[in-house]
Enzyme design. Sequence first.
Site, short mmCIF file in Angstrom:
data_model
loop_
_atom_site.label_atom_id
_atom_site.label_comp_id
_atom_site.label_asym_id
_atom_site.label_seq_id
_atom_site.Cartn_x
_atom_site.Cartn_y
_atom_site.Cartn_z
CG ASP A 9 70.62 57.28 19.82
OD1 ASP A 9 70.37 57.69 18.67
OD2 ASP A 9 69.77 57.25 20.73
CG ASP A 133 64.11 65.98 21.44
OD1 ASP A 133 63.61 65.25 20.58
OD2 ASP A 133 65.25 66.48 21.34
#
Length: 244
Positions: A9, A133
């Site tokens: 990330d 998500d």
Amino acid sequence: MIDIFPAVDILGGCCVRLAKGDYETVSVYDENPERAAERFLQAGIRRLHVVDLDAAKAGHPVNTAVIADIIATTTDAGASVQVGGGLRDMVAVEQMLSVGASYVILGTAAVRNPDFRHNVINAFAERVILGLDAREEHLAVSGWLELEDVNIFDFLSQLHDLPPAAIIYTDIGRDGMLSGVNRERTRLIAEKSPCPIIASGGVRDMDDLRALAEIDNLAGVIVGRALYTGDITLSEVMANANTA
């Protein structure tokens, strides 16, 4: 066992992890994301999960140059990259594919814009992954900063006519917390999904990976913080998991 996709990330040009997707809880694990990616590749990993967190928040690609460098390194190693974050129009999708991404991950735009989702899947078929998500059963978007009034199971039912190559299911409440995966909800989502599921969020040890490997219709699992803290080691992963 199961395919493992280490998470890289990127925020502010660094390799980081967040807790529950909260941008105020940043842990920096490497100031050079390419170097972090190289460690995984040298261990034998064959697919990386790369997310542009700046882009997820801004709504457009931000760290494209950094990601292109990671992709080049990955390609040289004979591996592949799935890339997400801020891919909310066709130009952004095509840009990421043009720099060598094997798969693009659609999140916010896929939830909010069915026409866009259909167009991208029609155009790129097996290279499109949807990132779903969720907080409990409701989908979150815009870098997990906004909660939609959309139930994940209702959304899955909309995908049967034109499914993507795969779906990443992330339990936001567990992501980056080393609290263990939500095994039961992952199982339910895999049962309802018209395409393979990639699990994400909360993986803490090899027991989690072994439990996930027992779920039908699971294509792999994304592992983040546990790899950076050493709770799961690359040697364990490579000894027990598929890597293709």
